[in-house]
Design an enzyme around this catalytic site. Structure first.
Site, PDB file in Angstrom:
ATOM      1  CD  GLU A   1      -2.936   1.335   2.231  1.00  0.00           C
ATOM      2  OE1 GLU A   1      -3.444   0.381   2.843  1.00  0.00           O
ATOM      3  OE2 GLU A   1      -3.088   2.534   2.552  1.00  0.00           O
TER       4      GLU A   1
ATOM      5  CG  HIS B   1      -0.712   5.629  -1.271  1.00  0.00           C
ATOM      6  ND1 HIS B   1      -1.599   4.796  -1.907  1.00  0.00           N
ATOM      7  CD2 HIS B   1      -0.974   5.507   0.054  1.00  0.00           C
ATOM      8  CE1 HIS B   1      -2.377   4.206  -1.004  1.00  0.00           C
ATOM      9  NE2 HIS B   1      -2.010   4.609   0.188  1.00  0.00           N
TER      10      HIS B   1
ATOM     11  CG  HIS C   1      -6.705   3.329   0.053  1.00  0.00           C
ATOM     12  ND1 HIS C   1      -7.057   4.625   0.350  1.00  0.00           N
ATOM     13  CD2 HIS C   1      -5.474   3.132   0.598  1.00  0.00           C
ATOM     14  CE1 HIS C   1      -6.062   5.190   1.027  1.00  0.00           C
ATOM     15  NE2 HIS C   1      -5.105   4.315   1.194  1.00  0.00           N
TER      16      HIS C   1
ATOM     17  CG  ASP D   1      -0.893   4.337   4.218  1.00  0.00           C
ATOM     18  OD1 ASP D   1      -0.965   4.663   3.011  1.00  0.00           O
ATOM     19  OD2 ASP D   1      -1.721   4.693   5.062  1.00  0.00           O
TER      20      ASP D   1
HETATM   21 MN    MN Z   1      -3.082   4.451   2.145  1.00  0.00          MN
END
Ligand code: MN
Length: 322
Positions: A8, A10, A161, A282
């Site tokens: 995850e 980004h 998400h 993340d």
């Molecule tokens: Mn995220």
């Protein structure tokens, strides 16, 4: 150090900032500016953060909500394609350091299915990420059967998400701090997953693969109660092929994204099995060094650490296990 795949992580693509700006209602504007710089970087900053914690491959996804927040269908279709075309050469030129989750125009489920297929077959993507509901539609809606059918055929996982619900729930009135990553995104995303289970998506598509972040959005903690209470719910006519908890062990994988804490990690592994939990950061919303340092010292057996750190993701995403 355990070698890792992180799922995850980004990025930001040109022309998608306007959607990301919508999260100003959820997160501090200071973080927003800082995050943009990191999101746009595919070089030294990102790679050194990965190297420092043993991440061999980062599976990249557009920082939300992306076109899930686009009201015009034709615009969503065009911009999702542009976003996927933007990341594709970055992945291809990365020497295996970057993979990708496709961005899908869920306003038009057939177009979303076609874009998923294009991304998997032509551009090297390993799955897709959907940022919550789209103009009020959740993925249990019948109209998304075409997408689940295609995802199942392609063996492509769909990562849901967090983002916001279609309307502002009164339960957050006078508590803006609860509206976003502190709490409401967990409620919204966990609820979305439960809609898929009770909406019989996994009965209709038994090989569908769903990924949830944030250690399963608190759901691993709830499995016994879901099984125990659902037979006395007010949906007497509804039948499921399996008890709710069984879908978590067949169709759902969870990542550690954004949660660097031993107790929920143990809960997720003990409730779902060590083969269903996968390391993630993340990035850049969570610090990679914090996530990596925590994971290395977490109370896991060597076998569990290898599964969660790397092997489960390699298997699920069809990446080279070496
Ligand atoms: Mn995220």
């Amino acid at each position: 150090m355990q070698k890792k795949i992180a799922l995850e992580e980004h990025f930001m693509a040109p022309g998608m900032e306007e959607y990301f700006a919508l999260t100003a209602i959820n997160i501090s504007p200071t973080l927003f500016g800082k995050a943009l710089e990191s999101l746009r970087d595919f070089g030294e900053r990102r790679l050194s953060a990965m190297d420092a914690i043993g991440v061999q491959t980062a599976i990249l996804s557009l920082s939300g909500p992306g076109v899930q927040a686009e009201p015009v269908t034709a615009t969503a279709i065009r911009k999702a394609k542009e976003c996927n075309d933007f990341l594709a050469p970055i992945m291809a030129d990365s020497g295996g350091r970057f993979g990708g989750l496709a961005h899908l125009p869920t306003q038009d489920p057939k177009a979303a299915a076609d874009e998923l297929e294009r991304c998997i077959k032509e551009l090297g993507y390993v799955g897709a990420m959907v940022n919550g509901q789209t103009n009020g539609a959740y993925l249990d809606d019948d109209r998304f059967s075409v997408l689940w059918e295609r995802a199942e055929a392609l063996e492509a996982p769909i990562y849901i998400h967090p983002y916001n619900p279609p309307d502002f729930p009164y339960m957050y009135h006078n508590h803006p701090e609860l509206y976003g990553p502190v709490w409401s995104w967990t409620v919204e995303t966990g609820n979305h997953a439960l809609r898929l289970i009770f909406g019989r998506v996994f009965d209709r598509f038994p090989k569908a693969k769903l990924i949830l972040g944030h250690m399963g959005e608190t759901l691993p903690y709830q499995l016994w109660r879901l099984d125990s209470r659902w037979p006395i719910s007010n949906r007497g006519e509804l039948r499921l092929d399996l008890p709710p908890s069984a879908y978590f062990k067949r169709n759902i994988w969870v990542t550690t994204a954004g949660v660097c804490s031993n107790e929920p990690l143990r809960c997720a592994i003990d409730a779902l099995g060590a083969d269903r939990v996968m390391f993630s950061v993340d990035y850049p919303f969570e610090r990679a060094d914090e996530a990596g340092t925590w994971f290395e010292a977490a109370p896991l057996t060597d076998v569990e650490r290898a599964l969660v750190g790397h092997d489960n993701a390699a298997k699920l995403l069809g990446l080279d296990p070496s």
